[in-house]
Design an enzyme around this catalytic site. Structure first.
Site, PDB file in Angstrom:
ATOM      1  N   ARG A  89      -4.716  -4.421   8.136  1.00  0.00           N
ATOM      2  CA  ARG A  89      -5.726  -3.485   8.639  1.00  0.00           C
ATOM      3  C   ARG A  89      -6.924  -4.240   9.204  1.00  0.00           C
ATOM      4  O   ARG A  89      -7.470  -3.864  10.248  1.00  0.00           O
ATOM      5  CB  ARG A  89      -6.166  -2.551   7.511  1.00  0.00           C
ATOM      6  CG  ARG A  89      -5.132  -1.506   7.122  1.00  0.00           C
ATOM      7  CD  ARG A  89      -5.550  -0.781   5.852  1.00  0.00           C
ATOM      8  NE  ARG A  89      -5.628  -1.692   4.712  1.00  0.00           N
ATOM      9  CZ  ARG A  89      -6.310  -1.451   3.607  1.00  0.00           C
ATOM     10  NH1 ARG A  89      -6.998  -0.329   3.480  1.00  0.00           N
ATOM     11  NH2 ARG A  89      -6.318  -2.320   2.612  1.00  0.00           N
ATOM     12  N   TYR A 106       5.358  -8.094   9.030  1.00  0.00           N
ATOM     13  CA  TYR A 106       5.026  -6.679   9.189  1.00  0.00           C
ATOM     14  C   TYR A 106       5.211  -6.243  10.640  1.00  0.00           C
ATOM     15  O   TYR A 106       5.069  -7.042  11.569  1.00  0.00           O
ATOM     16  CB  TYR A 106       3.558  -6.407   8.828  1.00  0.00           C
ATOM     17  CG  TYR A 106       3.181  -6.686   7.400  1.00  0.00           C
ATOM     18  CD1 TYR A 106       3.292  -5.697   6.420  1.00  0.00           C
ATOM     19  CD2 TYR A 106       2.685  -7.930   7.022  1.00  0.00           C
ATOM     20  CE1 TYR A 106       2.922  -5.951   5.105  1.00  0.00           C
ATOM     21  CE2 TYR A 106       2.327  -8.189   5.709  1.00  0.00           C
ATOM     22  CZ  TYR A 106       2.446  -7.195   4.756  1.00  0.00           C
ATOM     23  OH  TYR A 106       2.091  -7.454   3.464  1.00  0.00           O
ATOM     24  N   ASP A 143       0.823  -1.210   0.000  1.00  0.00           N
ATOM     25  CA  ASP A 143       0.000   0.000   0.000  1.00  0.00           C
ATOM     26  C   ASP A 143       0.856   1.259   0.000  1.00  0.00           C
ATOM     27  O   ASP A 143       1.909   1.295   0.644  1.00  0.00           O
ATOM     28  CB  ASP A 143      -0.894   0.039   1.245  1.00  0.00           C
ATOM     29  CG  ASP A 143      -2.064  -0.924   1.149  1.00  0.00           C
ATOM     30  OD1 ASP A 143      -2.246  -1.519   0.078  1.00  0.00           O
ATOM     31  OD2 ASP A 143      -2.788  -1.073   2.150  1.00  0.00           O
ATOM     32  N   ASP A 190      -7.359   2.552   8.338  1.00  0.00           N
ATOM     33  CA  ASP A 190      -6.117   3.247   8.671  1.00  0.00           C
ATOM     34  C   ASP A 190      -6.409   4.734   8.838  1.00  0.00           C
ATOM     35  O   ASP A 190      -7.576   5.145   8.899  1.00  0.00           O
ATOM     36  CB  ASP A 190      -5.040   2.980   7.601  1.00  0.00           C
ATOM     37  CG  ASP A 190      -5.508   3.364   6.200  1.00  0.00           C
ATOM     38  OD1 ASP A 190      -6.357   4.270   6.070  1.00  0.00           O
ATOM     39  OD2 ASP A 190      -5.016   2.758   5.229  1.00  0.00           O
TER      40      ASP A 190
END
Length: 305
Positions: A183, A77, A49, A91
């Site tokens: 997310r 991550y 992203d 987000d």
């Protein structure tokens, strides 16, 4: 004319571990790297992203033949979660949809909730994702105010570790299978705590075998480019580093000749199933797959050009 256009650029082969900056799409990052290297052929290994930074492996030349294998690889991550607020995008980019109190939520409660998300879990893909519905990306539909039905998908969370805690925010590190939406993971953890949540920062720190490897920033690449192509090429990893967990088999010069013609080979002492790396001496020749009859069929040949 068409053939000359296709061969424009250098025949450079290798894998660059780019530290993609925030705000830059994966495709824009790819095109900048390709221009800096003056590479004939380049591809990335799955989008990161624009609002995420970190590792984006860029495959140059023959390495593009291995892109799909890295796309299917596990990802790593590190991300920051804010409790008490849900947003339209999961987000900080999206509008706040709901605020809920976080009074009474403790670090201990967070620790108790996390094990529920280990192993195989189901996730509902977010509307703000690159999945397609009738030819359109879901995020395109979401921006138009359209919501469509999505099917839950199974993903695997191999590890989930709690880091720094500064409530209502805390940090997590995750090792997950391909297709995991971080997310959504943060949102689901927030719901399990009864207050909702969204991601405030997201960084990819590993892809497949590339964990603990140094990454290179755009600024470092531009500085190397000023020194010439040799300085840039020195930043590349060998192509076969993408497959270090695969067994390796060696073939003779005669066998290599037939392999390059696309013919399956019976290689002594080779594995009896699965994928293999095929070498002649130290030269990485091909990605092979063991057939039912025990022969190794070349699936991706390395040309070196």
């Amino acid at each position: 004319m068409g053939r000359r256009g296709r061969n424009r650029g250098r025949a450079v082969n290798g894998i660059l571990l780019l530290d993609k900056p925030l705000g830059l799409s994966s495709n824009h990052a790819l095109q900048r790297v390709k221009r800096l290297f003056d590479a004939r052929k380049a591809g990335h290994t799955g989008s990161l992203d624009p609002l995420a930074d970190g590792m984006l492996p860029i495959c140059l030349g023959d390495a593009t033949k291995l892109s799909a294998f890295l796309l299917d690889a596990d990802k790593y991550y590190r991300f920051r979660v804010r409790l008490g607020e849900t947003t339209a995008t999961g987000d900080t980019e999206g509008d706040i949809l709901q605020r809920r109190p976080v009074d009474g939520i403790s670090a201990e409660q967070i620790r108790e909730v996390l094990p529920k998300f280990l192993g195989e879990i189901e996730q509902l893909p977010p509307m703000y994702s690159a999945l397609k519905h009738q030819g359109k990306r879901l995020y395109e539909l979401a921006r138009q105010g359209v919501e469509v039905e999505r099917e839950p998908r199974k993903v695997t969370i191999h590890a989930l570790e709690l880091g720094e805690i500064d409530l209502p925010e805390f940090e997590l590190s995750v090792h997950c299978s391909k297709g995991t939406y971080v997310r959504t993971l943060a949102e689901d953890i927030g719901e399990a705590l009864g207050c909702g949540a969204h991601v405030t920062a997201l960084r990819r720190i590993g892809v497949g075998p590339y964990t603990g490897y140094p990454m290179h920033t755009m600024e470092a690449l531009e500085a190397a480019a000023e020194q010439g192509s040799e300085a840039l090429d020195a930043l590349l990893l060998p192509i076969d580093t993408a497959l270090t967990d695969w067994p390796a088999v060696k073939v003779s010069a005669d066998m290599a000749f037939y392999l390059k013609q696309g013919q399956p080979l019976l290689v002594p002492k080779a594995p009896t199933e699965g994928w293999v790396r095929v070498y002649q001496g130290d030269d990485f020749l091909a990605v092979g797959q063991v057939q039912d009859d025990g022969r190794i069929a070349p699936k991706r040949l390395m040309t070196g050009g």
